[in-house]
Design a protein around this motif. Sequence first.
Motif, mmCIF file in Angstrom:
data_model
loop_
_atom_site.group_PDB
_atom_site.id
_atom_site.type_symbol
_atom_site.label_atom_id
_atom_site.label_comp_id
_atom_site.label_asym_id
_atom_site.label_seq_id
_atom_site.Cartn_x
_atom_site.Cartn_y
_atom_site.Cartn_z
ATOM 1 N N TRP A 36 72.905 23.353 4.460
ATOM 2 C CA TRP A 36 72.539 24.181 3.517
ATOM 3 C C TRP A 36 71.690 25.889 3.906
ATOM 4 O O TRP A 36 71.635 26.843 3.984
ATOM 5 N N PHE A 37 70.286 25.037 4.299
ATOM 6 C CA PHE A 37 69.249 26.250 5.205
ATOM 7 C C PHE A 37 70.680 27.253 5.996
ATOM 8 O O PHE A 37 69.779 28.103 6.947
ATOM 9 N N GLY A 38 71.408 25.937 7.538
ATOM 10 C CA GLY A 38 71.616 26.578 7.987
ATOM 11 C C GLY A 38 72.632 27.592 8.603
ATOM 12 O O GLY A 38 73.048 28.702 8.956
ATOM 13 N N ARG A 39 73.308 28.188 6.896
ATOM 14 C CA ARG A 39 74.002 28.592 6.255
ATOM 15 C C ARG A 39 75.407 28.971 8.177
ATOM 16 O O ARG A 39 75.777 30.248 8.290
ATOM 17 N N GLY A 40 76.372 27.740 8.173
ATOM 18 C CA GLY A 40 76.506 28.142 9.197
ATOM 19 C C GLY A 40 75.957 28.148 10.396
ATOM 20 O O GLY A 40 77.328 28.640 11.683
ATOM 21 N N ASP A 41 75.261 28.856 10.864
ATOM 22 C CA ASP A 41 74.404 28.356 11.978
ATOM 23 C C ASP A 41 74.039 27.347 12.852
ATOM 24 O O ASP A 41 72.910 26.769 12.098
ATOM 25 N N GLU A 42 74.791 26.732 13.665
ATOM 26 C CA GLU A 42 74.233 25.113 14.319
ATOM 27 C C GLU A 42 73.199 24.989 14.643
ATOM 28 O O GLU A 42 72.023 23.892 14.119
ATOM 29 N N GLN A 43 72.364 25.869 15.241
ATOM 30 C CA GLN A 43 71.505 26.368 15.676
ATOM 31 C C GLN A 43 69.808 25.848 15.082
ATOM 32 O O GLN A 43 69.173 25.376 14.414
ATOM 33 N N ARG A 44 70.373 26.597 13.969
ATOM 34 C CA ARG A 44 69.653 27.153 12.453
ATOM 35 C C ARG A 44 69.498 25.885 12.015
ATOM 36 O O ARG A 44 68.495 24.978 11.571
ATOM 37 N N GLN A 45 70.230 24.758 11.801
ATOM 38 C CA GLN A 45 70.891 23.024 10.799
ATOM 39 C C GLN A 45 69.843 22.681 11.822
ATOM 40 O O GLN A 45 69.316 21.359 10.965
ATOM 41 N N ARG A 46 70.204 22.183 13.078
ATOM 42 C CA ARG A 46 69.399 21.507 13.928
ATOM 43 C C ARG A 46 68.242 21.617 13.857
ATOM 44 O O ARG A 46 66.884 20.593 13.583
ATOM 45 N N GLY A 47 67.330 23.120 13.784
ATOM 46 C CA GLY A 47 65.842 23.140 13.174
ATOM 47 C C GLY A 47 65.100 22.527 12.377
ATOM 48 O O GLY A 47 64.804 22.161 11.882
ATOM 49 N N GLU A 48 66.508 23.077 11.303
ATOM 50 C CA GLU A 48 65.465 22.144 9.913
ATOM 51 C C GLU A 48 65.942 20.867 9.661
ATOM 52 O O GLU A 48 64.869 20.424 8.961
ATOM 53 N N LEU A 49 66.463 19.995 11.090
ATOM 54 C CA LEU A 49 66.648 18.778 10.363
ATOM 55 C C LEU A 49 65.529 18.742 10.996
ATOM 56 O O LEU A 49 64.971 17.356 10.951
ATOM 57 N N GLU A 50 65.071 19.069 12.234
ATOM 58 C CA GLU A 50 63.491 18.663 12.423
ATOM 59 C C GLU A 50 62.657 19.515 11.911
ATOM 60 O O GLU A 50 61.571 18.347 11.589
ATOM 61 N N ARG A 51 62.458 19.757 10.683
ATOM 62 C CA ARG A 51 61.358 20.226 10.108
ATOM 63 C C ARG A 51 61.542 19.131 9.021
ATOM 64 O O ARG A 51 60.405 18.636 8.616
ATOM 65 N N LEU A 52 62.499 18.463 8.529
ATOM 66 C CA LEU A 52 62.678 17.466 7.148
ATOM 67 C C LEU A 52 62.387 16.594 7.764
ATOM 68 O O LEU A 52 61.296 15.547 7.369
ATOM 69 N N ASP A 53 62.712 15.552 9.046
ATOM 70 C CA ASP A 53 62.244 14.765 10.008
ATOM 71 C C ASP A 53 60.495 14.828 10.008
ATOM 72 O O ASP A 53 60.052 13.780 9.716
ATOM 73 N N ARG A 54 60.293 16.058 10.698
ATOM 74 C CA ARG A 54 58.746 16.425 10.239
ATOM 75 C C ARG A 54 58.034 15.535 8.937
ATOM 76 O O ARG A 54 56.785 15.344 8.945
ATOM 77 N N SER A 55 58.808 16.168 8.104
ATOM 78 C CA SER A 55 58.381 15.699 6.813
ATOM 79 C C SER A 55 58.139 14.743 6.327
ATOM 80 O O SER A 55 56.570 14.171 5.859
ATOM 81 N N ALA A 56 59.530 13.889 6.503
ATOM 82 C CA ALA A 56 59.435 12.800 6.277
ATOM 83 C C ALA A 56 58.535 11.888 6.964
ATOM 84 O O ALA A 56 57.697 11.218 5.993
ATOM 85 N N GLU A 57 58.442 11.864 8.484
ATOM 86 C CA GLU A 57 57.437 11.542 8.545
ATOM 87 C C GLU A 57 56.129 11.734 8.266
ATOM 88 O O GLU A 57 55.181 10.901 8.447
ATOM 89 N N GLU A 58 55.406 12.813 7.961
ATOM 90 C CA GLU A 58 54.170 13.119 7.780
ATOM 91 C C GLU A 58 53.567 12.491 6.241
ATOM 92 O O GLU A 58 52.475 11.897 5.838
ATOM 93 N N LEU A 59 55.011 12.536 5.618
ATOM 94 C CA LEU A 59 54.755 12.248 4.395
ATOM 95 C C LEU A 59 54.180 10.034 3.914
ATOM 96 O O LEU A 59 53.708 9.881 3.972
ATOM 97 N N ARG A 60 55.463 9.841 4.979
ATOM 98 C CA ARG A 60 55.415 8.160 5.579
ATOM 99 C C ARG A 60 54.089 7.718 6.397
ATOM 100 O O ARG A 60 53.221 6.596 5.638
ATOM 101 N N THR A 61 53.279 9.009 7.140
ATOM 102 C CA THR A 61 52.412 8.543 7.572
ATOM 103 C C THR A 61 51.039 8.660 6.474
ATOM 104 O O THR A 61 49.374 8.516 8.025
ATOM 105 N N ALA A 62 50.870 9.129 6.023
ATOM 106 C CA ALA A 62 49.478 9.912 5.030
ATOM 107 C C ALA A 62 48.995 8.701 5.152
ATOM 108 O O ALA A 62 49.377 7.693 4.716
ATOM 109 N N GLN A 63 48.147 8.022 5.038
ATOM 110 C CA GLN A 63 46.873 7.660 4.570
ATOM 111 C C GLN A 63 46.415 7.835 2.908
ATOM 112 O O GLN A 63 46.828 8.853 2.626
#
Length: 158
Positions: A36-63
């Motif tokens: 959805w964020f990528g709107r057809g742009d593969e590079q932007r889509q990969r960037g969003e996947l990385e951001r989503l992964d960082r968010s999930a990791e931050e949520l998972r590792t929060a004290q």
Amino acid sequence: MLEEALTVLAAAGGTAVVQAAGTDMWTGLRQALARWFGRGDEQRQRGELERLDRSAEELRTAQAADTERVRIRQEAAWQTRIADLLESLDDNERAQAAEELRALLSQYKPEGGVSADRGGAAFVGRTEISAHTGGIAAGAISGGARTGTPSEPDPYQG
């Protein structure tokens, strides 16, 4: 400035990211949101996947003491990202993107029930908690909460 309905939609998107991270829904929501964020742009889509992964990791590792703060920050960050994207589109694109996001979020909406981790518990749907001794503590309540012994139903309620 976005109209109120789109602001609410962006908030729902931010909430969905936080609620889905670390659950069975995460992989599907993660992929769908990145597209959805990528709107057809593969590079932007990969960037969003990385951001989503960082968010999930931050949520998972929060004290434990920081869990609620991290959840609030991540929810706000994704709400802002969604709102910014919607705001950057022309009227027709915005309407289409909003409809796509509504459909996407409806596929990954929790059906109801309880989830819990070291940071607390989340209840989706109508939930009643009764306690004969002790009590409950909640970090965030949406829709209200009540503790105590349930009252007898009114005879007219059945």
